[in-house]
Scaffold this active site. Structure first.
Site, PDB file in Angstrom:
ATOM      1  N   GLY A  47     -33.305  35.330 -58.580  1.00 21.61           N
ATOM      2  CA  GLY A  47     -33.911  34.617 -57.478  1.00 21.61           C
ATOM      3  C   GLY A  47     -34.612  33.376 -57.983  1.00 21.61           C
ATOM      4  O   GLY A  47     -34.981  33.294 -59.162  1.00 21.61           O
ATOM      5  N   GLN A  52     -40.643  26.658 -57.774  1.00 24.13           N
ATOM      6  CA  GLN A  52     -40.398  26.873 -59.198  1.00 24.13           C
ATOM      7  C   GLN A  52     -39.670  25.701 -59.845  1.00 24.13           C
ATOM      8  O   GLN A  52     -39.637  25.595 -61.068  1.00 24.13           O
ATOM      9  CB  GLN A  52     -39.598  28.155 -59.428  1.00 24.13           C
ATOM     10  N   CYS A 104     -40.512  36.688 -64.428  1.00 21.98           N
ATOM     11  CA  CYS A 104     -40.429  35.475 -63.616  1.00 21.98           C
ATOM     12  C   CYS A 104     -39.950  34.327 -64.493  1.00 21.98           C
ATOM     13  O   CYS A 104     -40.429  34.157 -65.610  1.00 21.98           O
ATOM     14  CB  CYS A 104     -41.796  35.161 -63.017  1.00 21.98           C
ATOM     15  N   LEU A 105     -39.019  33.555 -63.957  1.00 19.49           N
ATOM     16  CA  LEU A 105     -38.513  32.408 -64.714  1.00 19.49           C
ATOM     17  C   LEU A 105     -39.613  31.389 -65.004  1.00 19.49           C
ATOM     18  O   LEU A 105     -39.523  30.646 -65.974  1.00 19.49           O
ATOM     19  CB  LEU A 105     -37.358  31.745 -63.951  1.00 19.49           C
ATOM     20  N   HIS A 146     -40.717  39.019 -54.071  1.00 22.12           N
ATOM     21  CA  HIS A 146     -41.145  38.198 -55.204  1.00 22.12           C
ATOM     22  C   HIS A 146     -40.960  36.708 -54.894  1.00 22.12           C
ATOM     23  O   HIS A 146     -41.871  35.902 -55.096  1.00 22.12           O
ATOM     24  CB  HIS A 146     -40.323  38.618 -56.432  1.00 22.12           C
ATOM     25  N   GLU A 147     -39.773  36.344 -54.387  1.00 22.34           N
ATOM     26  CA  GLU A 147     -39.485  34.923 -54.128  1.00 22.34           C
ATOM     27  C   GLU A 147     -40.308  34.380 -52.967  1.00 22.34           C
ATOM     28  O   GLU A 147     -40.792  33.245 -53.019  1.00 22.34           O
ATOM     29  CB  GLU A 147     -37.987  34.712 -53.880  1.00 22.34           C
ATOM     30  N   HIS A 150     -43.706  33.341 -53.994  1.00 21.07           N
ATOM     31  CA  HIS A 150     -43.752  32.005 -54.612  1.00 21.07           C
ATOM     32  C   HIS A 150     -44.022  30.926 -53.576  1.00 21.07           C
ATOM     33  O   HIS A 150     -44.679  29.920 -53.876  1.00 21.07           O
ATOM     34  CB  HIS A 150     -42.433  31.678 -55.330  1.00 21.07           C
TER      35      HIS A 150
END
Length: 177
Positions: A47, A52, A104-105, A146-147, A150
């Protein structure tokens, strides 16, 4: 298409509430979607939210893995499906929660254990502005939660005290990114 830089918490965009998407026909918006998908797959992640990549828009892309037979067994018809959702909202969630490991990226090398709803119903708009809705369970539900966090400036590390530096073994396990 091109790969986008994934930002870390030092960039204030990651902690801001993102702005609603209103222009779906803008070629730059469509290019952003394509670039986000390419960036997510290349990272590799499951995701990616626009904040991000330093874009304050309410836009996420999600894709569960489809590289192995196990992926198809685990994720069924959702394996490999790319979900592009603008202005996503969770309109329903199960009372049952499940604890799971997330990464997380935007927080490379960090993992944590987070409680999330087992099932969510997500609404929003697709890349062309059409109404979109999905009932997600299990790992897919976790990725959407999660996304969407963000988009409100929330990182998974804000939701738990159980955070650690990933080891080589951790990185081999699948986690939400």
């Amino acid at each position: 298409m091109s790969l986008l830089e994934i930002i870390t918490p030092e960039n204030p965009v990651l902690r801001k509430k993102a702005i609603k998407v209103t222009e779906f026909n803008d070629p730059k918006f469509q290019q952003l979607i394509d670039d986000m998908i390419e960036t997510m797959i290349d990272a590799p992640g499951v995701g990616l939210a626009a904040p991000q990549v330093a874009v304050s828009k309410r836009l996420i892309v999600v894709r569960l893995p489809n590289e192995s037979e196990e992926d198809f067994e685990e994720h069924g018809d959702q394996a490999g499906v790319v979900h592009v959702v603008a202005n996503p909202k969770i309109i329903k969630k199960s009372k049952n929660t499940v604890s799971g490991v997330e990464g997380c990226l935007s927080l490379p090398g960090i993992a944590g254990e987070v409680d999330r709803a087992e099932m969510v119903v997500v609404t929003g708009q697709d890349r062309n502005g059409k109404e979109w809705r999905l009932k997600a369970k299990g790992w897919l539900a976790r990725v959407f939660q999660h996304e969407i966090d963000h988009l409100d400036g929330v990182l998974f590390t804000d939701l738990t005290d159980k955070v650690w530096q990933q080891s080589a073994e951790d990185e081999e396990e699948e986690v939400v990114e």
